[in-house]
Design a protein around this motif. Structure first.
Motif, PDB file in Angstrom:
ATOM      1  N   GLU A 261      13.087 -10.324  24.051  1.00 22.68           N
ATOM      2  CA  GLU A 261      12.135 -10.240  25.157  1.00 22.68           C
ATOM      3  C   GLU A 261      12.137 -11.519  25.988  1.00 22.68           C
ATOM      4  N   GLU A 262      12.188 -12.671  25.333  1.00 24.51           N
ATOM      5  CA  GLU A 262      12.190 -13.939  26.057  1.00 24.51           C
ATOM      6  C   GLU A 262      13.486 -14.099  26.856  1.00 24.51           C
ATOM      7  N   ALA A 263      14.612 -13.737  26.246  1.00 23.76           N
ATOM      8  CA  ALA A 263      15.894 -13.846  26.946  1.00 23.76           C
ATOM      9  C   ALA A 263      15.961 -12.859  28.110  1.00 23.76           C
ATOM     10  N   ARG A 264      15.421 -11.692  27.908  1.00 25.38           N
ATOM     11  CA  ARG A 264      15.393 -10.688  28.977  1.00 25.38           C
ATOM     12  C   ARG A 264      14.583 -11.197  30.168  1.00 25.38           C
ATOM     13  N   ALA A 265      13.419 -11.756  29.890  1.00 24.04           N
ATOM     14  CA  ALA A 265      12.569 -12.257  30.971  1.00 24.04           C
ATOM     15  C   ALA A 265      13.270 -13.364  31.750  1.00 24.04           C
ATOM     16  N   ALA A 266      13.981 -14.249  31.041  1.00 20.99           N
ATOM     17  CA  ALA A 266      14.705 -15.326  31.721  1.00 20.99           C
ATOM     18  C   ALA A 266      15.806 -14.766  32.618  1.00 20.99           C
ATOM     19  N   ALA A 267      16.509 -13.746  32.134  1.00 16.92           N
ATOM     20  CA  ALA A 267      17.583 -13.164  32.934  1.00 16.92           C
ATOM     21  C   ALA A 267      17.047 -12.458  34.173  1.00 16.92           C
ATOM     22  N   MET A 268      15.903 -11.840  34.058  1.00 20.16           N
ATOM     23  CA  MET A 268      15.371 -11.078  35.191  1.00 20.16           C
ATOM     24  C   MET A 268      14.970 -11.977  36.359  1.00 20.16           C
ATOM     25  N   ALA A 269      14.856 -13.282  36.110  1.00 20.37           N
ATOM     26  CA  ALA A 269      14.579 -14.228  37.196  1.00 20.37           C
ATOM     27  C   ALA A 269      15.840 -14.567  37.985  1.00 20.37           C
ATOM     28  N   HIS A 270      16.982 -13.996  37.588  1.00 17.91           N
ATOM     29  CA  HIS A 270      18.261 -14.297  38.240  1.00 17.91           C
ATOM     30  C   HIS A 270      18.845 -13.006  38.813  1.00 17.91           C
ATOM     31  N   TRP A 271      18.231 -12.532  39.890  1.00 14.80           N
ATOM     32  CA  TRP A 271      18.674 -11.284  40.500  1.00 14.80           C
ATOM     33  C   TRP A 271      19.985 -11.498  41.244  1.00 14.80           C
ATOM     34  N   PRO A 272      20.734 -10.434  41.480  1.00 12.73           N
ATOM     35  CA  PRO A 272      22.116 -10.574  41.976  1.00 12.73           C
ATOM     36  C   PRO A 272      22.255 -11.381  43.255  1.00 12.73           C
ATOM     37  N   VAL A 281      29.805 -15.917  44.172  1.00 11.78           N
ATOM     38  CA  VAL A 281      30.449 -14.674  43.744  1.00 11.78           C
ATOM     39  C   VAL A 281      29.699 -13.500  44.370  1.00 11.78           C
ATOM     40  N   PRO A 282      30.360 -12.667  45.160  1.00 13.05           N
ATOM     41  CA  PRO A 282      29.667 -11.567  45.845  1.00 13.05           C
ATOM     42  C   PRO A 282      29.040 -10.573  44.867  1.00 13.05           C
ATOM     43  N   VAL A 283      27.923  -9.998  45.273  1.00 15.05           N
ATOM     44  CA  VAL A 283      27.213  -9.037  44.429  1.00 15.05           C
ATOM     45  C   VAL A 283      28.108  -7.870  44.005  1.00 15.05           C
ATOM     46  N   PRO A 284      28.936  -7.282  44.903  1.00  9.12           N
ATOM     47  CA  PRO A 284      29.797  -6.178  44.443  1.00  9.12           C
ATOM     48  C   PRO A 284      30.702  -6.570  43.279  1.00  9.12           C
ATOM     49  N   LEU A 286      29.929  -8.823  40.978  1.00 12.11           N
ATOM     50  CA  LEU A 286      29.050  -8.871  39.814  1.00 12.11           C
ATOM     51  C   LEU A 286      28.858  -7.465  39.242  1.00 12.11           C
ATOM     52  N   ARG A 287      28.621  -6.518  40.115  1.00  8.55           N
ATOM     53  CA  ARG A 287      28.394  -5.136  39.659  1.00  8.55           C
ATOM     54  C   ARG A 287      29.661  -4.544  39.034  1.00  8.55           C
ATOM     55  N   GLU A 288      30.816  -4.850  39.622  1.00  7.13           N
ATOM     56  CA  GLU A 288      32.068  -4.337  39.075  1.00  7.13           C
ATOM     57  C   GLU A 288      32.341  -4.937  37.699  1.00  7.13           C
TER      58      GLU A 288
END
Length: 709
Positions: A261-272, A281-284, A286-288
């Motif tokens: 949960e803590e790691a998930r919350a930290a990652a969610m602060a780094h949107w694409p 690095v372009p968002v496409p 990242l998604r690929e």
């Protein structure tokens, strides 16, 4: 004790099975007599390289020549100040006197010991024991701290154990997707590339993360070129997408991990979009990357020096491990996280006592039970063992002040250390310096005493490669008459300093003691013997390999090729997510220093180049340093391809020919670090240290470019 049959040199005309002296692949090779020397022959049965060798391995016998290596001890003349030949007795007497004099005047911790990631397990073990038992000093570390210490710290934190690859390298060919972060293995360990090309041939995807379009990136299905120092943000952005797009393996996370949960919350602060602004690095893309990584039934993340050699390297590697854990990869067949260790015995070198905070078997120096176990093997009082000392750069920085005398084995920090000109000044300020090496390196040239020691083909010993595979390197030729082994050196010094027993010169006897010292530790070698290592095709034994009560070996086939299949090495058996957040480099570009510098290696040279620069074929392929830069940056500076260009940081200035290429980011320059002189790249690099691993920030610093006038 007489060497056992596997340790003896082969007869004239026979082929001695052994391993390359350079990188952590420890490629299998054979040595056959040819005239007065030896030639390399293929050893196709060894699974790591299947007989393939790079140019460094093929030409390794050239360094055995007396024309390029040390063949007699040298001492600094009191009359002329120059290094002059001496007898072994004179040289060892002077080293013992220098260490004893310093210890008596300033205390045990005024004596330092600095080792190398190329030393065999036996030599690394004996060196750590010598420092702590004979000198009583806490001031010991080794250049492996500059190699994979951040990955080691992250692995310990997440899995409870640090082994470069927790699976055989051959598993890479059978996985479905590999994200390769900060590794140019096509140049640094070319025989490993075959596993990636086979993986691609089988339908897998290769994703390479590197600010340069390297030879390795040319093989990639997808190349991500982040701004140097932003790998942490990149990994967090990928994890954000894994969560947002519903790719988390919830069952695995619940059953086999903690801290999600803590790691998930930290990652969610780094949107694409935020990550794109940080990394470039372009968002496409990242998604690929996420699409390929999560679509594969089996997948791996492999890191190397790129993300590790940063002042946030432990957190950066931890973020890539989090990505693996969230998608359920570690501990499953043909999947997981691994580190591509760099130096030949970087793994074994720290497992058995060269590292400032570790005892043999990967035991913690601060653990009373660990101290008691090792002290019992050594026959000393546990309270007599010193505590943890300084890390590598901190030790080098303390030279001439707190640390007044240094015994250095198998390292060349004048070229390889960050802020190298400062390190050279500290080395020159020592009261006494003794260096044991194969060649007269730039560091050895500054010593009061230089001791010529044996190298790979002239000695028997074990090494541990990047897979945790313990291997036997056999003696194939006799060294020149004036050369002795490092074990002989430590025995002679220990005897002169009042410890005549406990430092045998036979490597198998040392290894048997190492086995006892490691027994029950994380890196348990107790069930490994020279006979077992030589058996069959000599494929080695993976640690941990405990010995059973009846003298047998625990585990299928003896050893553990694949870790974590049932549980992780933590107390509760669960892997740990660690919440991390992106932060900038220790030194970001500004108006005065607007460009980023990153450093690395080239195909034909190795590390500080002390040995490879003495091989004509390798020098012809890579004769000197260069500055790789983008055409737009070259135009702004006013330099053309081949022109000399000066690279200036707050720590120094280096000059080398420009190599103009569109295969690097326009905001970044690259320099290889193999050479001394005016092209010495490490005069520029930043010594900022990771707070956990104490790894310096080799991979990113701020510089400006000038056309030298």
């Amino acid at each position: 004790m007489q060497p056992s049959r596997p340790a003896q040199a082969a007869a004239h005309g026979a082929v001695t099975p052994t391993h390359c002296p350079y990188c952590a692949l420890q490629c299998g090779m054979g040595l056959a007599r040819e005239g007065e020397g030896v030639k390399v022959v293929e050893r196709p049965a060894f699974p790591v390289n299947g007989g393939a060798l790079c140019g460094k391995g093929r030409t390794a016998p050239a360094v055995l020549s007396s024309r390029v290596r040390l063949t007699e001890p040298l001492v600094r003349s009191h009359a002329t100040g120059r290094l002059v030949p001496a007898t072994w007795e004179e040289a060892l007497d002077r080293v013992a006197e220098g260490l004893a004099r310093t210890r008596a005047a300033h205390g045990a911790d005024a004596c330092g010991v600095f080792g190398g990631g190329g030393l065999t397990n036996e030599k690394a073990y004996a060196l750590g024991k010598f420092a702590r038992v004979v000198l009583g000093t806490s001031q010991i570390d080794y250049n492996g701290r500059f190699c994979m210490s951040s990955a080691a710290a992250a692995g310990q934190r997440a899995f409870g154990v640090d082994r470069g690859l927790p699976f055989p390298l051959a598993d890479v060919a059978r996985t479905g997707c590999v994200i390769l972060v900060g590794s140019n293995l096509a140049e640094t360990m070319p025989p490993a590339l075959r596993h990636l090309t086979e993986m691609k041939h089988n339908g897998g995807s290769l994703i390479v993360v590197d600010p340069r379009r390297t030879r390795t990136a040319e093989h990639a299905d997808l190349h991500l070129a982040p701004r140097p120092g932003t790998d942490l943000a990149l990994a967090l952005g990928l994890l954000h997408l894994v969560v947002a797009e519903g790719h988390v393996d919830e069952e695995y996370v619940a059953a086999r991990t903690s801290g999600w949960e803590e790691a998930r919350a930290a990652a969610m602060a780094h949107w694409p979009e935020h990550v794109e602004r940080i990394t470039g690095v372009p968002v496409p893309r990242l998604r690929e990357t996420v699409r390929r990584f999560t679509a594969a039934e089996h997948a791996m993340v492999l890191t190397a020096r790129g993300p590790e050699q940063q002042a946030k390297g432990t957190d950066t590697v931890g973020a890539w491990i989090n990505l693996c854990l969230a998608t359920g990869r570690p501990g499953r067949p043909l999947s997981g996280y691994g580190c591509l260790t760099g130096q030949g015995n970087g793994q074994g070198g720290r497992e058995h006592g060269q590292k400032a905070d570790q005892l043999p078997g990967y035991r913690k120096l601060t653990d009373p039970a660990a101290r008691a176990h090792v002290a019992a093997v050594w026959g000393v009082d546990p309270d007599s063992l010193p505590g943890p000392g300084r890390s590598a750069y901190e030790l080098l920085d303390a030279l001439g002040r707190d640390v007044r005398a240094l015994l250095l084995m198998g390292s060349n920090p004048v070229v390889s250390a960050p802020r190298a000109a400062h390190v050279e000044e500290r080395i020159r300020s020592l009261d006494f310096l003794a260096v044991a090496d194969v060649v007269l390196s730039e560091t050895a040239a500054l010593a009061d005493v230089v001791l010529p020691v044996t190298q790979w083909a002239e000695e028997t010993g074990t090494v541990t490669n990047l897979e945790g595979r313990v291997l036997l390197r056999r003696k194939a030729v006799d060294p020149p008459p004036g050369v002795r082994s490092d074990l002989d050196v430590l025995h002679g010094l220990a005897d002169r300093l009042g410890h005549g027993k406990g430092f045998p010169t036979d490597p198998e006897e040392v290894f048997d003691e190492l086995r006892r010292a490691s027994a029950g530790g994380i890196a348990d070698y107790a069930g490994i013997t020279y006979e077992r290592l030589a058996a069959g095709n000599g494929e080695g034994v993976f640690w941990p390999c405990p010995e059973t009560a009846d003298g047998g070996v625990a585990g299928p086939g003896g050893g553990t090729p694949r870790l974590f299949l049932d549980r992780f090495a933590t107390k509760d058996g669960r892997a740990r997510f660690v919440a991390v957040a992106h932060r900038g480099a220790a030194e970001e570009p500004d108006a005065e220093y607007p460009v980023l510098l990153t450093t690395g290696r080239v195909l034909a040279q190795y590390q500080s180049g002390a040995q490879t620069r003495r091989v004509a074929e390798l020098n012809a392929a890579a004769p000197g340093p260069f500055v790789e830069l983008h055409p737009r940056l070259a135009a702004r500076v006013g330099v053309a391809d081949g022109d000399p260009v000066a690279v200036v940081s707050r720590r120094g200035r280096a000059i080398a020919p420009a190599r103009v290429t569109a295969g690097i980011r326009p905001d970044t320059v690259f320099m290889p670090f193999h050479w001394p002189g005016e092209g010495r790249a490490n005069v520029l690099t930043h010594p900022a240290l990771d707070p956990v691993s104490r790894m310096p920030e080799f991979k990113v610093c701020a510089v400006r470019l000038e056309a030298p006038g």
